[in-house]
Scaffold this motif. Structure first.
Motif, PDB file in Angstrom:
ATOM      1  N   PHE A 114       0.823  -1.160   0.054  1.00 33.47           N
ATOM      2  CA  PHE A 114      -0.119  -0.004  -0.114  1.00 33.47           C
ATOM      3  C   PHE A 114       1.128   1.158   0.016  1.00 33.47           C
ATOM      4  O   PHE A 114       1.989   1.288   0.389  1.00 33.47           O
ATOM      5  CB  PHE A 114      -1.015   0.242   1.197  1.00 33.47           C
TER       6      PHE A 114
ATOM      7  N   THR B 266       2.166   4.771   1.136  1.00 35.63           N
ATOM      8  CA  THR B 266       2.677   5.507   2.615  1.00 35.63           C
ATOM      9  C   THR B 266       3.464   7.000   2.436  1.00 35.63           C
ATOM     10  O   THR B 266       3.375   7.216   1.206  1.00 35.63           O
ATOM     11  CB  THR B 266       3.417   4.556   3.348  1.00 35.63           C
TER      12      THR B 266
ATOM     13  N   ARG C 181       0.514  15.446   2.237  1.00 32.09           N
ATOM     14  CA  ARG C 181       0.201  14.873   0.762  1.00 32.09           C
ATOM     15  C   ARG C 181       1.022  14.353  -0.025  1.00 32.09           C
ATOM     16  O   ARG C 181       0.690  13.897  -0.998  1.00 32.09           O
ATOM     17  CB  ARG C 181      -0.420  16.379   0.099  1.00 32.09           C
TER      18      ARG C 181
ATOM     19  N   HIS D 197       1.270   8.598   7.544  1.00 37.70           N
ATOM     20  CA  HIS D 197       0.005   9.607   7.488  1.00 37.70           C
ATOM     21  C   HIS D 197      -0.343   9.578   6.052  1.00 37.70           C
ATOM     22  O   HIS D 197      -1.077  10.641   5.731  1.00 37.70           O
ATOM     23  CB  HIS D 197       0.753  10.914   8.139  1.00 37.70           C
ATOM     24  N   LYS D 198      -0.438   8.669   5.165  1.00 33.92           N
ATOM     25  CA  LYS D 198      -1.167   8.584   4.062  1.00 33.92           C
ATOM     26  C   LYS D 198      -2.703   8.385   4.330  1.00 33.92           C
ATOM     27  O   LYS D 198      -2.937   7.378   4.830  1.00 33.92           O
ATOM     28  CB  LYS D 198      -0.606   7.394   2.932  1.00 33.92           C
ATOM     29  N   HIS D 199      -3.504   9.405   3.818  1.00 34.78           N
ATOM     30  CA  HIS D 199      -4.947   9.479   4.069  1.00 34.78           C
ATOM     31  C   HIS D 199      -5.330   8.060   3.472  1.00 34.78           C
ATOM     32  O   HIS D 199      -5.126   7.818   2.545  1.00 34.78           O
ATOM     33  CB  HIS D 199      -5.525  10.521   3.609  1.00 34.78           C
ATOM     34  N   GLU D 200      -6.471   7.588   4.231  1.00 35.19           N
ATOM     35  CA  GLU D 200      -7.233   6.275   3.807  1.00 35.19           C
ATOM     36  C   GLU D 200      -6.545   5.212   4.385  1.00 35.19           C
ATOM     37  O   GLU D 200      -6.770   4.085   4.571  1.00 35.19           O
ATOM     38  CB  GLU D 200      -7.519   6.160   2.115  1.00 35.19           C
ATOM     39  N   TYR D 201      -5.168   5.222   4.498  1.00 37.63           N
ATOM     40  CA  TYR D 201      -4.141   4.147   4.854  1.00 37.63           C
ATOM     41  C   TYR D 201      -3.576   4.278   6.247  1.00 37.63           C
ATOM     42  O   TYR D 201      -3.168   3.194   6.929  1.00 37.63           O
ATOM     43  CB  TYR D 201      -3.137   3.922   3.909  1.00 37.63           C
ATOM     44  N   SER D 202      -3.648   5.426   7.019  1.00 36.48           N
ATOM     45  CA  SER D 202      -2.869   5.845   7.901  1.00 36.48           C
ATOM     46  C   SER D 202      -3.181   4.908   9.100  1.00 36.48           C
ATOM     47  O   SER D 202      -2.428   4.763   9.920  1.00 36.48           O
ATOM     48  CB  SER D 202      -2.694   7.517   8.283  1.00 36.48           C
ATOM     49  N   GLU D 203      -4.536   5.217   9.439  1.00 33.97           N
ATOM     50  CA  GLU D 203      -4.986   4.299  10.630  1.00 33.97           C
ATOM     51  C   GLU D 203      -4.562   2.863  10.704  1.00 33.97           C
ATOM     52  O   GLU D 203      -4.078   2.393  11.755  1.00 33.97           O
ATOM     53  CB  GLU D 203      -6.495   4.394  10.796  1.00 33.97           C
ATOM     54  N   GLU D 204      -4.674   2.368   9.731  1.00 33.08           N
ATOM     55  CA  GLU D 204      -4.363   0.740   9.691  1.00 33.08           C
ATOM     56  C   GLU D 204      -2.868   0.692   9.782  1.00 33.08           C
ATOM     57  O   GLU D 204      -2.561  -0.125  10.592  1.00 33.08           O
ATOM     58  CB  GLU D 204      -4.896   0.157   8.221  1.00 33.08           C
ATOM     59  N   GLN D 205      -2.329   1.409   9.100  1.00 28.22           N
ATOM     60  CA  GLN D 205      -0.559   1.333   9.147  1.00 28.22           C
ATOM     61  C   GLN D 205      -0.214   1.678  10.543  1.00 28.22           C
ATOM     62  O   GLN D 205       0.612   0.975  11.159  1.00 28.22           O
ATOM     63  CB  GLN D 205      -0.076   2.188   7.941  1.00 28.22           C
TER      64      GLN D 205
END
Length: 227
Positions: free
Chosen positions: A94, A96, A115, A144-152
């Motif tokens: 994914f 990042t 961004r 802090h990649k939006h849409e992936y940050s929480e999972e990572q």
């Protein structure tokens, strides 16, 4: 949310070292900066690789095959410009990026711009330019990649980031005990009330009786995971 503190504490007795208690591997190592091969205008440079080990995200250092979760401890000195090359391991799967909390640096590229997108198999060079008067402190970094940050992040893509004590922080030099560091990163797990300490089920430290120690502590609690 994640908070970071540095507090001093007086320890009246010895605490047993974690290695004797079977709590797992030692804490993540310190990130190794280099002065060789850096881009013009940078004092130090180094590569941090975003990685995936099973279901756990983390970071790998150059020349080290271990995917550390939390990631390596990054140390900075005021008055220097750093080039951090963030590489995204193709196996991570994914996109990042990396974002810092606590640094007084630009929020635009090539600095701390959330961004920025680093796809799998690619890399990006960040510039962290610290003013000579930048205060010392206990900070942190994370994906802090939006849409992936929480999972990572909730699965380990974060780490401590320390700016060394600056002479401007004190009236004189830093006290001797300030070098007696105990670095602790508490992370609330995605489900239930469990926490990890430096990526382990528990953490203890070896300290010297009747001496001050400096506890650098960060605590991560993820949204949607309860209290």
């Amino acid at each position: 949310d994640l908070l970071a503190w540095a507090v001093m504490m007086f320890v009246p007795q010895v605490v047993v070292d974690a290695a004797t208690q079977g709590y797992g591997d030692s804490s993540p190592p310190t990130f190794a900066w280099s002065t060789i091969g850096c881009s013009q205008g940078h004092n130090y440079c180094g590569t941090l690789t975003f990685c995936l080990d099973g279901s756990t995200y983390g970071y790998r250092m150059a020349g080290d095959s271990t995917c550390y979760s939390p990631g390596p401890l990054i140390r900075l000195i005021a008055g220097n410009t750093y080039e951090l090359i963030l590489a995204n391991d193709s196996n991570a799967g994914f996109p990042t990026n990396v974002h810092t909390h606590g640094l007084h640096i630009s929020g635009d590229a090539p600095s701390d711009d959330v961004r920025i997108v680093v796809p799998p198999g690619e890399s990006h060079a960040y510039t962290w330019d610290l003013d000579a008067n930048h205060p010392g402190g206990t900070n942190w970094y994370h994906s802090h990649k939006h849409e992936y940050s929480e999972e990572q992040v909730k699965n380990g893509a974060l780490g401590l980031l320390i700016v060394e004590d600056n002479a401007s922080d004190f009236s004189g030099s830093a006290p001797a005990w300030a070098s007696n560091e105990l670095n602790l990163q508490l992370i609330k797990q995605p489900s239930g009330g469990a926490h990890t300490a430096n990526g382990k089920s528990a953490e203890t430290f070896t300290v010297t009786p009747n001496e001050w120690s400096r506890l650098r502590l960060s605590y991560a609690n993820y949204r949607g995971s309860g209290t």
